[in-house]
Design a protein around this motif. Structure first.
Motif, PDB file in Angstrom:
ATOM      1  N   HIS A 495      40.147  40.420  48.667  1.00  0.00           N
ATOM      2  CA  HIS A 495      40.139  39.397  47.627  1.00  0.00           C
ATOM      3  C   HIS A 495      38.693  39.121  47.226  1.00  0.00           C
ATOM      4  O   HIS A 495      37.769  39.716  47.778  1.00  0.00           O
ATOM      5  CB  HIS A 495      40.830  38.104  48.096  1.00  0.00           C
ATOM      6  CG  HIS A 495      40.230  37.506  49.334  1.00  0.00           C
ATOM      7  ND1 HIS A 495      40.677  37.822  50.605  1.00  0.00           N
ATOM      8  CD2 HIS A 495      39.203  36.609  49.501  1.00  0.00           C
ATOM      9  CE1 HIS A 495      39.959  37.146  51.503  1.00  0.00           C
ATOM     10  NE2 HIS A 495      39.060  36.418  50.856  1.00  0.00           N
ATOM     11  N   GLY A 496      38.490  38.227  46.275  1.00  0.00           N
ATOM     12  CA  GLY A 496      37.157  37.968  45.757  1.00  0.00           C
ATOM     13  C   GLY A 496      36.392  36.924  46.564  1.00  0.00           C
ATOM     14  O   GLY A 496      36.963  36.124  47.304  1.00  0.00           O
ATOM     15  N   LYS A 498      32.113  34.846  46.546  1.00  0.00           N
ATOM     16  CA  LYS A 498      30.720  34.784  46.116  1.00  0.00           C
ATOM     17  C   LYS A 498      29.860  34.768  47.367  1.00  0.00           C
ATOM     18  O   LYS A 498      30.028  33.911  48.243  1.00  0.00           O
ATOM     19  CB  LYS A 498      30.464  33.537  45.283  1.00  0.00           C
ATOM     20  CG  LYS A 498      29.022  33.419  44.797  1.00  0.00           C
ATOM     21  CD  LYS A 498      28.830  32.174  43.944  1.00  0.00           C
ATOM     22  CE  LYS A 498      27.373  32.048  43.485  1.00  0.00           C
ATOM     23  NZ  LYS A 498      27.172  30.835  42.644  1.00  0.00           N
ATOM     24  N   GLU A 519      29.002  37.744  42.899  1.00  0.00           N
ATOM     25  CA  GLU A 519      30.441  37.523  42.969  1.00  0.00           C
ATOM     26  C   GLU A 519      31.143  38.883  42.981  1.00  0.00           C
ATOM     27  O   GLU A 519      30.933  39.713  42.089  1.00  0.00           O
ATOM     28  CB  GLU A 519      30.921  36.706  41.766  1.00  0.00           C
ATOM     29  CG  GLU A 519      30.473  35.255  41.784  1.00  0.00           C
ATOM     30  CD  GLU A 519      31.014  34.472  40.604  1.00  0.00           C
ATOM     31  OE1 GLU A 519      31.634  35.095  39.711  1.00  0.00           O
ATOM     32  OE2 GLU A 519      30.821  33.246  40.570  1.00  0.00           O
ATOM     33  N   GLU A 521      34.908  40.987  43.299  1.00  0.00           N
ATOM     34  CA  GLU A 521      36.351  40.852  43.141  1.00  0.00           C
ATOM     35  C   GLU A 521      36.970  42.245  43.091  1.00  0.00           C
ATOM     36  O   GLU A 521      36.378  43.194  42.568  1.00  0.00           O
ATOM     37  CB  GLU A 521      36.698  40.077  41.877  1.00  0.00           C
ATOM     38  CG  GLU A 521      36.116  40.670  40.602  1.00  0.00           C
ATOM     39  CD  GLU A 521      36.396  39.813  39.385  1.00  0.00           C
ATOM     40  OE1 GLU A 521      37.577  39.441  39.209  1.00  0.00           O
ATOM     41  OE2 GLU A 521      35.448  39.519  38.625  1.00  0.00           O
ATOM     42  N   VAL A 572      35.971  47.908  42.650  1.00  0.00           N
ATOM     43  CA  VAL A 572      35.314  46.626  42.894  1.00  0.00           C
ATOM     44  C   VAL A 572      34.465  46.270  41.672  1.00  0.00           C
ATOM     45  O   VAL A 572      33.822  47.147  41.080  1.00  0.00           O
ATOM     46  CB  VAL A 572      34.426  46.685  44.153  1.00  0.00           C
ATOM     47  CG1 VAL A 572      33.568  45.435  44.278  1.00  0.00           C
ATOM     48  CG2 VAL A 572      35.288  46.860  45.401  1.00  0.00           C
ATOM     49  N   ARG A 573      34.460  44.974  41.329  1.00  0.00           N
ATOM     50  CA  ARG A 573      33.542  44.470  40.305  1.00  0.00           C
ATOM     51  C   ARG A 573      32.525  43.562  40.989  1.00  0.00           C
ATOM     52  O   ARG A 573      32.887  42.702  41.799  1.00  0.00           O
ATOM     53  CB  ARG A 573      34.274  43.695  39.228  1.00  0.00           C
ATOM     54  CG  ARG A 573      33.312  43.068  38.192  1.00  0.00           C
ATOM     55  CD  ARG A 573      34.035  42.166  37.214  1.00  0.00           C
ATOM     56  NE  ARG A 573      34.886  42.965  36.333  1.00  0.00           N
ATOM     57  CZ  ARG A 573      36.154  42.663  36.054  1.00  0.00           C
ATOM     58  NH1 ARG A 573      36.723  41.606  36.620  1.00  0.00           N
ATOM     59  NH2 ARG A 573      36.852  43.413  35.231  1.00  0.00           N
ATOM     60  N   CYS A 606      35.694  38.661  52.903  1.00  0.00           N
ATOM     61  CA  CYS A 606      36.953  38.927  52.190  1.00  0.00           C
ATOM     62  C   CYS A 606      37.923  39.784  52.991  1.00  0.00           C
ATOM     63  O   CYS A 606      39.137  39.741  52.761  1.00  0.00           O
ATOM     64  CB  CYS A 606      36.683  39.642  50.866  1.00  0.00           C
ATOM     65  SG  CYS A 606      35.561  38.785  49.759  1.00  0.00           S
TER      66      CYS A 606
END
Length: 692
Positions: A495-496, A498, A519, A521, A572-573, A606
């Motif tokens: 999951h995302g 920060k 960040e 996600e 992934v971003r 995460c």
């Protein structure tokens, strides 16, 4: 390997023969059908070898281990030339095991027609075995003219008539008897003799004539025949060659190699019924840069274009290249160009394309493992070249001043992987050299060095092929072991989050300072990696934003640890939202490190999900095996996408499309063959990564 230094020129059993007087014939059939025995009988019958011996692959009938000799010959392509009626016949003995379809296709490439050898016991209740039908389909796929020999007629339970009928049922209505057994000899259905016609001769002759006339270029011939006109035997013989050359008519000749019955009839068929190189289409040719080139013909005076169809190594003479000359003439003591542009599936750093000029010193006529030196080899003929260090199977040989490239034949896709490793460090160099020679010689073998699993993987076409490959490596002095093949995996974030990547060090002089807030996600499967910058106010100087991205990408490739192993990260971003820099201590390297630390921190917060490789497979099967294959795919965690008719148009066959985890396919080549009696084939291609 035996090399004879006395040269022979045009007119001998060497080269320089008119292409119209050459027949290149591949003997095709399953292992144990009697191909090699038939070749030896024909060589002895024409006086090339004594009856009691053989020179194929350098072996003799009195070898200490005949079983080992037959096993060696059954997986190796070899050539034996003979002469009959002033025609040179190159007999190309091809492997009978389905695993060695690469060498089979090489033999078909060198040939202008195929002689299919079926044992006379094939007419029992079991019919023609699936492996034989699969080999027939291989020949049909390349449009090869074919005839059938019913061999081993002296065996117990031999039934020539039943075998001829079984061939017709298995191979199609184009199969027709050319001769029938009659006492101790054969009765010719065209010539209607010698002797008294055996039972069933009238019906068999009618079927034969109708099959020949149907393919005749004389459209009035069938009408004349149906009206009762007696067609001249000479006309029928001419039309027989036309019918065979078109690939739709397949005459059958019974032969007993032990007694010699049928050998003369078979030789007459090879000379009078099979096409010469002048009648067989040549492969497409281009310049080595891919530029168009005029289509060539089997002209000894034309541009030189030849092809390496087999590569082997000999302890005494070094590398031996078996070459089919399609156009022009190869001559000793000349410069040649060797081009090798290898298509998929063999494309890899170890199988890269190459172009090189070499000096050709000697030419030979091959007879198994015996080489007879000659001065030249003309269009349509086959010869052997030695010590071409850059030549590999499938390469084009042309004039150094006018280099050409022949379009490669379809290579079999090797689908059974074996991971090999040197027994100890002292064996690594020997293994590397042996692997290079093996891949150069074997068109069905692909070498892969995985940067992810750090394994050396040999992709083979089946279990028998894998056994032979390992045996050849060990025979070459490589002390090699095998290990379980590992399939590369991937991971993605669960999951995302920060996170902060902080790299601050001070040890005197310039320090290292970089802080980035990122960040992360997860993205949908197949999205790859995305990087964005949302920094405002210059908290991370513009010149260091690419550094953060570079550091994250490097960590993506290095991977994250899962279950004790590191796997690359995908889908992934990363969005850079803030950070800190120092006017003196910040640098490109510092922000790269901070970006990598940010990704590792995200994984800790995460969690990650393990992804496995999923391949799309297409399984071509007989409809009788559809339920079995579908059930097996389900047991392999596969997802069936659909079932389609076979694209070749063959009745009773379908292609099942499915997505299957790659880890479930490591031994699928073996297990599919076992569950379908060798009648199924499959292809595979990477589809995606999915959660396990």
């Amino acid at each position: 390997m035996t090399v004879r230094s006395d040269r022979r020129t045009a007119g001998g059993t060497g080269t320089g023969t008119d292409p119209a007087r050459i027949r290149n014939v591949a003997l095709v059939g399953p292992s144990g059908s009697g191909k090699t025995t038939l070749v030896e009988a024909l060589l002895a019958h024409t006086g090339v070898i004594p009856r009691q011996g053989s020179v194929l692959d350098g072996t003799t009938v009195c070898d200490h281990d005949p079983a080992a000799v037959r096993q060696h010959r059954s997986v190796t392509l070899s050539v034996a030339p003979l002469r009959h009626s002033d025609t040179k016949i190159n007999l190309i003995d091809t492997p009978g095991y389905g695993d060695f379809v690469g060498e089979l296709r090489a033999g078909l490439r060198a040939a202008d027609a195929a002689l299919f050898v079926v044992p006379a016991t094939a007419g029992d209740e079991s019919g023609i075995d699936p492996a034989t039908i699969a080999l027939w389909d291989e020949c049909a796929a390349v449009g090869m003219p074919r005839a059938v020999v019913v061999a081993r007629c002296d065996q117990a339970r031999a039934d020539v008539e039943a075998t001829q009928l079984a061939c017709r049922d298995a191979f199609g209505s184009g199969v027709a008897a050319l001769y029938l057994p009659a006492g101790d000899g054969l009765y010719g259905l065209l010539s209607q003799g010698p002797g008294v016609p055996p039972p069933g001769a009238d019906d068999a002759r009618a079927a034969l004539l109708e099959g020949i006339i149907e393919q005749s270029e004389d459209e009035s011939l069938m009408e004349r025949y149906l009206e009762g006109e007696e067609i001249a035997v000479e006309t029928l013989i001419d039309d027989l060659e036309t019918a065979v050359a078109r690939g739709a008519f397949h005459p059958v000749v019974p032969v007993c190699a032990a007694s010699g019955t049928g050998l003369d009839a078979l030789l007459e068929l090879l000379v009078g019924g099979f096409p010469s190189p002048l009648e067989h289409p040549l492969p497409f040719v281009s310049g080595i840069d891919g530029s168009d080139h005029e289509q060539l013909g089997a002209d000894p005076e034309g541009p030189l274009a030849a092809e390496v169809v087999r590569t082997s190594a000999d302890a005494y003479v070094g590398r031996v290249s078996l070459v089919r000359v399609f156009s022009g003439t190869l001559r000793a003591d000349t410069s040649i160009h060797v081009s090798g542009h290898v298509p998929a599936p063999r494309s890899s750093p170890e199988n890269a394309g190459h172009d090189t000029d070499e000096r050709l010193a000697h030419l030979y006529v091959p007879l198994g493992a015996t080489l007879q030196e000659v001065d030249e080899c003309g269009a349509g003929d086959i010869c052997a070249l030695t010590k071409l260090s850059g030549a590999e199977t499938g390469d084009t040989v042309s004039d150094a001043a006018h280099p050409l490239l022949l379009r490669a034949w379809d290579l079999p896709e090797p689908l059974l992987p074996i991971a090999v490793v040197a027994h100890d460090r002292s064996d690594e160099d020997t293994l590397a050299r042996s692997l290079a020679k093996l891949v150069a010689a074997d068109p069905g073998l692909c070498l892969e060095r995985s940067a992810e699993t750090h394994q050396t993987v040999l992709w083979t076409t089946g279990e028998a092929h894998a056994d032979v490959v390992l045996s050849r490596l060990r025979d070459a002095g490589a002390n090699v072991d095998t290990e379980e093949v590992r399939v590369p995996m991937r991971v993605t974030l669960d999951h995302g989050a920060k996170v902060t990547g902080r790299h601050v060090k001070q040890s005197g002089g310039h320090g290292q300072f970089a802080v980035c807030h990122v960040e992360f996600e997860p993205l949908p499967p197949g999205s790859g990696f995305e990087f964005r910058s949302a920094v405002v106010g210059g908290s991370v100087p513009t010149q260091y934003v690419p550094s953060v991205e570079k550091g994250i990408r490097a960590q993506l490739e290095r991977g994250l640890p899962v279950e004790g192993e590191s796997h690359p990260v995908v889908d992934v971003r990363a969005t850079l939202v803030d950070g800190k820099a120092h006017s003196v201590d910040s640098s490109d390297a510092a922000f790269q490190t901070a970006g990598a630390l940010a990704l590792r921190q995200a994984a800790e917060e995460c969690g990650v999900r393990l992804l496995e490789q999923v391949d799309e497979v297409g399984v071509s099967i007989l409809d009788d095996h559809l339920g079995t294959v579908l059930g097996d795919l389900s047991a392999r965690r596969g997802r069936v996408l659909g079932t389609d008719p076979d694209p070749s148009g063959r009745a009773g066959r379908s292609v099942v499309r499915a997505e299957v985890p790659a880890a479930e396919l490591l031994r699928y080549a073996i297990e599919l063959r076992a569950m379908t009696a060798g009648t199924a084939t499959f292809t595979r291609a990477f589809a995606r990564y999915a959660e396990r």
